[in-house]
Design a protein around this motif. Structure first.
Motif, short mmCIF file in Angstrom:
data_model
loop_
_atom_site.label_atom_id
_atom_site.label_comp_id
_atom_site.label_asym_id
_atom_site.label_seq_id
_atom_site.Cartn_x
_atom_site.Cartn_y
_atom_site.Cartn_z
N LEU A 28 0.97 -1.15 -0.10
CA LEU A 28 0.70 -0.32 0.09
C LEU A 28 1.06 0.94 0.31
N HIS A 29 1.73 1.17 1.17
CA HIS A 29 2.63 2.15 0.66
C HIS A 29 3.78 2.59 -1.07
N ARG A 30 4.08 1.50 -1.74
CA ARG A 30 4.28 1.94 -2.89
C ARG A 30 3.04 2.38 -3.90
N TYR A 31 2.19 1.86 -3.11
CA TYR A 31 1.10 2.06 -4.53
C TYR A 31 0.57 3.69 -4.17
N LEU A 32 0.61 4.21 -2.84
CA LEU A 32 0.40 5.49 -2.73
C LEU A 32 1.68 6.47 -3.11
N LEU A 33 3.17 5.48 -3.04
CA LEU A 33 4.02 6.91 -3.38
C LEU A 33 4.28 6.66 -4.83
N ARG A 34 3.10 6.44 -5.92
CA ARG A 34 3.56 6.34 -7.04
C ARG A 34 2.10 7.01 -7.20
N ARG A 35 0.67 7.20 -6.21
CA ARG A 35 -0.10 8.13 -7.21
C ARG A 35 0.19 9.07 -5.89
N ALA A 36 0.59 10.10 -4.82
CA ALA A 36 0.01 10.51 -4.40
C ALA A 36 1.59 11.23 -3.72
N VAL A 44 -2.01 9.50 4.41
CA VAL A 44 -3.17 8.81 3.92
C VAL A 44 -3.35 6.99 3.78
N LEU A 45 -1.77 7.10 4.43
CA LEU A 45 -1.28 5.16 4.44
C LEU A 45 -2.42 4.98 5.68
N ALA A 46 -2.04 5.57 6.61
CA ALA A 46 -2.90 6.26 8.14
C ALA A 46 -3.72 6.16 8.30
N GLU A 47 -4.44 6.50 7.02
CA GLU A 47 -6.11 6.97 7.19
C GLU A 47 -6.92 5.57 6.30
N THR A 48 -5.81 4.81 5.70
CA THR A 48 -6.60 3.04 5.11
C THR A 48 -5.89 2.61 5.65
N VAL A 73 -6.77 -10.40 -0.37
CA VAL A 73 -7.10 -9.18 -0.14
C VAL A 73 -6.22 -8.08 -0.56
N LEU A 74 -5.21 -7.92 -1.36
CA LEU A 74 -5.02 -6.78 -1.91
C LEU A 74 -5.21 -6.30 -2.60
N PRO A 75 -5.95 -6.15 -3.35
CA PRO A 75 -6.70 -6.31 -4.67
C PRO A 75 -8.08 -4.76 -3.23
N TRP A 76 -8.77 -5.51 -2.63
CA TRP A 76 -9.78 -4.89 -1.43
C TRP A 76 -8.97 -4.02 -1.25
N CYS A 77 -7.71 -3.70 -0.43
CA CYS A 77 -6.82 -2.82 -0.05
C CYS A 77 -6.64 -1.85 -0.78
N TYR A 78 -6.15 -1.89 -1.94
CA TYR A 78 -5.76 -1.70 -2.68
C TYR A 78 -7.06 -0.07 -2.58
N GLY A 79 -8.43 -0.58 -3.21
CA GLY A 79 -9.36 -0.03 -3.56
C GLY A 79 -9.48 1.23 -2.34
N CYS A 84 -9.39 6.48 -0.23
CA CYS A 84 -8.18 7.67 1.29
C CYS A 84 -7.92 8.49 0.40
N LEU A 85 -6.80 8.43 -0.58
CA LEU A 85 -6.58 9.40 -1.58
C LEU A 85 -7.66 10.05 -2.20
N ALA A 86 -8.74 9.57 -2.74
CA ALA A 86 -9.03 10.27 -3.45
C ALA A 86 -10.36 11.64 -2.21
N ASN A 87 -10.25 11.26 -1.03
CA ASN A 87 -10.87 12.04 0.11
C ASN A 87 -9.47 13.14 0.52
N ALA A 88 -8.07 12.93 0.20
CA ALA A 88 -7.54 13.53 0.96
C ALA A 88 -6.84 14.98 0.10
N ARG A 89 -7.41 14.62 -1.24
CA ARG A 89 -7.38 15.55 -2.89
C ARG A 89 -8.91 16.18 -2.35
N ARG A 90 -9.71 16.02 -2.99
CA ARG A 90 -10.44 16.93 -1.91
C ARG A 90 -10.00 17.31 -0.85
N ALA A 91 -10.37 16.70 0.06
CA ALA A 91 -9.75 17.68 0.83
C ALA A 91 -9.17 18.71 0.49
N GLU A 92 -7.85 18.89 0.48
CA GLU A 92 -6.68 19.62 0.18
C GLU A 92 -7.51 20.94 -0.89
#
Length: 193
Positions: A28-36, A44-48, A73-79, A84-92
């Motif tokens: 999940l950390h790697r996933y978010l590093l590439r997108r956030a 975002v990782l903590a929120e996830t 479990v990873l596909p569901w966790c990526y979702g 969470c990333l979309a929420n963070a972007r909207r908040a920003e």
């Protein structure tokens, strides 16, 4: 005895979550590093991970007693991370819009017709920030020196001195620009009756 029985499901839940975290935290950390943005990743990782804790019982592919498989479990966790990333972007975006609105509201508005009062605004620009604020509070907001002192944090005496000096400086600046004395011309603004 009852308290011990209540603690056992809590311990089991904690163990299941810890097993899940060991499997999904790094991907999940790697996933978010590439997108956030770099500053968002940890938040975002903590929120996830918090959402995963809350929804542990809803997670598909999460076995009761064994460690979960990453492919299960990873596909569901990526979702979840994506949400969470979309929420963070909207908040920003909301935060940036608020900052923009507050900045616009705090900045002095330009004159309605700069041709009518351009010289005055130029003369106001020659004053220091505090003196300009004192003059504007006096002229535009029609505050008395005691009220201006409360707004600015100065003493009423200091406000009166600053106001007197600023008005003299403005009059001199306007006189130099116009080539005549500042203020109303003789007879201007008076009734000739």
């Amino acid at each position: 005895m009852e308290a011990i029985q209540e603690q056992e499901p809590a311990r089991t839940r904690e163990r299941r979550y810890e097993a899940l975290a060991r499997v999904v935290a790094a991907p999940l950390h790697r996933y978010l590093l590439r997108r956030a943005e770099a500053g968002q990743v940890d938040d975002v990782l903590a929120e996830t991970m918090l959402v995963l804790w809350r929804r542990l019982d809803e997670m598909p592919g999460m076995p009761e007693g064994a460690a979960p498989g990453a492919d299960d479990v990873l596909p569901w966790c990526y979702g979840v991370a994506r949400g969470c990333l979309a929420n963070a972007r909207r908040a920003e975006r909301r935060r940036l819009r608020l900052v923009e609105r507050l900045t616009r509201a705090a900045s002095p508005s330009p004159p309605a017709d700069p041709g009518d009062h351009g010289e005055l605004h130029d003369a106001l620009g020659t004053l220091g920030e505090t003196d300009r604020e004192v003059v504007l509070l006096w002229a535009w907001e029609e505050l008395k020196p005691r009220a201006i002192a409360e707004v600015t944090g100065l003493s009423p005496n200091a406000v009166s001195i600053r106001l007197h000096r600023a008005k003299k400086k403005l009059a001199a600046a306007l006189e130099r620009k116009n080539g005549g004395p500042a203020g109303q011309a003789m007879g201007e603004g008076r009734s000739d009756r």
